[in-house]
Enzyme design. Structure first.
Site, PDB file in Angstrom:
ATOM      1  N   HIS A 118     -10.659  -5.002  -3.221  1.00 30.74           N
ATOM      2  CA  HIS A 118      -9.328  -5.439  -2.800  1.00 30.74           C
ATOM      3  C   HIS A 118      -9.365  -5.809  -1.327  1.00 30.74           C
ATOM      4  CE1 HIS A 118      -9.824  -1.101  -2.359  1.00 30.74           C
ATOM      5  NE2 HIS A 118      -9.099  -1.199  -1.267  1.00 30.74           N
TER       6      HIS A 118
ATOM      7  N   ASN B 295     -13.035  -2.998   2.590  1.00 26.32           N
ATOM      8  CA  ASN B 295     -13.911  -1.853   2.781  1.00 26.32           C
ATOM      9  C   ASN B 295     -14.979  -1.837   1.686  1.00 26.32           C
ATOM     10  OD1 ASN B 295     -12.622  -0.773   5.068  1.00 26.32           O
ATOM     11  ND2 ASN B 295     -11.062   0.210   3.813  1.00 26.32           N
TER      12      ASN B 295
ATOM     13  N   HIS C  52      -7.268  -5.615   2.106  1.00 24.13           N
ATOM     14  CA  HIS C  52      -6.124  -5.068   2.842  1.00 24.13           C
ATOM     15  C   HIS C  52      -5.532  -6.179   3.695  1.00 24.13           C
ATOM     16  CE1 HIS C  52      -6.955  -0.700   2.208  1.00 24.13           C
ATOM     17  NE2 HIS C  52      -8.182  -1.141   2.046  1.00 24.13           N
TER      18      HIS C  52
ATOM     19  N   GLY D 287     -15.441   3.872   4.108  1.00 22.51           N
ATOM     20  CA  GLY D 287     -14.413   4.742   3.545  1.00 22.51           C
ATOM     21  C   GLY D 287     -13.713   4.163   2.329  1.00 22.51           C
TER      22      GLY D 287
ATOM     23  N   ASP E 171       0.849  -1.191   0.000  1.00 24.43           N
ATOM     24  CA  ASP E 171       0.000   0.000   0.000  1.00 24.43           C
ATOM     25  C   ASP E 171       0.886   1.243   0.000  1.00 24.43           C
ATOM     26  OD1 ASP E 171      -3.219   0.536   0.940  1.00 24.43           O
ATOM     27  OD2 ASP E 171      -1.817   2.217   1.092  1.00 24.43           O
ATOM     28  N   ILE E 172       0.497   2.229  -0.808  1.00 27.35           N
ATOM     29  CA  ILE E 172       1.300   3.444  -0.958  1.00 27.35           C
ATOM     30  C   ILE E 172       1.276   4.301   0.315  1.00 27.35           C
ATOM     31  CG2 ILE E 172      -0.469   5.029  -1.855  1.00 27.35           C
ATOM     32  CD1 ILE E 172       1.499   5.787  -4.072  1.00 27.35           C
TER      33      ILE E 172
HETATM   34  P1  5GP Z   1      -9.817   1.590   0.274  1.00 29.61           P
HETATM   35  O1  5GP Z   1      -9.907   2.907   0.986  1.00 29.61           O
HETATM   36  O2  5GP Z   1     -10.533   1.665  -1.062  1.00 29.61           O
HETATM   37  O3  5GP Z   1     -10.274   0.416   1.098  1.00 29.61           O
HETATM   38  O4  5GP Z   1      -8.285   1.324   0.026  1.00 29.61           O
HETATM   39  C1  5GP Z   1      -7.549   1.878  -1.015  1.00 29.61           C
HETATM   40  C2  5GP Z   1      -6.104   1.766  -0.656  1.00 29.61           C
HETATM   41  O5  5GP Z   1      -5.337   1.941  -1.830  1.00 29.61           O
HETATM   42  C3  5GP Z   1      -5.620   2.813   0.347  1.00 29.61           C
HETATM   43  O6  5GP Z   1      -5.065   2.173   1.494  1.00 29.61           O
HETATM   44  C4  5GP Z   1      -4.565   3.610  -0.436  1.00 29.61           C
HETATM   45  O7  5GP Z   1      -3.461   3.999   0.367  1.00 29.61           O
HETATM   46  C5  5GP Z   1      -4.178   2.650  -1.529  1.00 29.61           C
HETATM   47  N1  5GP Z   1      -3.743   3.285  -2.764  1.00 29.61           N
HETATM   48  C6  5GP Z   1      -4.357   4.306  -3.412  1.00 29.61           C
HETATM   49  N2  5GP Z   1      -3.692   4.617  -4.533  1.00 29.61           N
HETATM   50  C7  5GP Z   1      -2.637   3.774  -4.595  1.00 29.61           C
HETATM   51  C8  5GP Z   1      -1.562   3.609  -5.540  1.00 29.61           C
HETATM   52  O8  5GP Z   1      -1.440   4.306  -6.552  1.00 29.61           O
HETATM   53  N3  5GP Z   1      -0.643   2.643  -5.263  1.00 29.61           N
HETATM   54  C9  5GP Z   1      -0.743   1.836  -4.159  1.00 29.61           C
HETATM   55  N4  5GP Z   1       0.210   0.927  -3.987  1.00 29.61           N
HETATM   56  N5  5GP Z   1      -1.731   1.967  -3.261  1.00 29.61           N
HETATM   57  C10 5GP Z   1      -2.660   2.920  -3.471  1.00 29.61           C
END
Ligand code: 5GP
Ligand code: ZN
Length: 113
Positions: free
Chosen positions: A99, A86, A101, A92, A30-31
């Protein structure tokens, strides 16, 4: 789909730190990590919500849940880990390609906020 960050990562249009890949999924770092160790397991099929899954999507997701424990050692998950999916606004969700986590590397509390 065209604007989807994770589809772009899958196609190599956006760089990522990939730690695993096969025909059903990729696992990337995760970034913006929310734990010491934070990976995202991303099925290759694009779908937003569990409620929108096709049978094929479900099969890919099952593969993800089967593969993650097989990689415990490789990903440093031996001390235990937490899987989070999520779904929608209250949770959120910010990337609308389903995906999982994978959080690990530390003790975790239990609060939704
Ligand atoms: P969500 O909030 O949809 O459950 O999780 C999305 C996740 O994707 C977040 O934890 C966010 O940090 C990660 N994320 C968003 N953009 C990127 C990206 O360009 N590269 C990577 N590796 N992670 C990303
Ligand atoms: Zn996508």
């Amino acid at each position: 789909m065209e604007d989807c960050i994770f589809c772009k990562i899958r196609k190599g249009e956006i760089p990522s730190q990939k730690v695993y890949e096969d025909d059903a999924m990729m696992i990337i770092k995760d970034i913006d990590p929310k734990a010491k160790n934070h990976f995202l397991c991303i099925p290759k099929n694009h779908f937003k919500l569990l409620s929108e899954m096709t049978e094929e999507d479900a099969a890919q997701l099952a593969r993800c849940f089967k593969t993650i424990p097989a990689l415990e050692k490789e990903l440093g998950l031996e001390g235990g880990y937490r899987l989070i999916v999520n779904q929608g606004d209250n949770a959120g969700q910010s990337v609308f390609h389903l995906h999982i986590h994978i959080l690990s590397g530390q003790k975790m509390g239990w609060t939704p906020a």
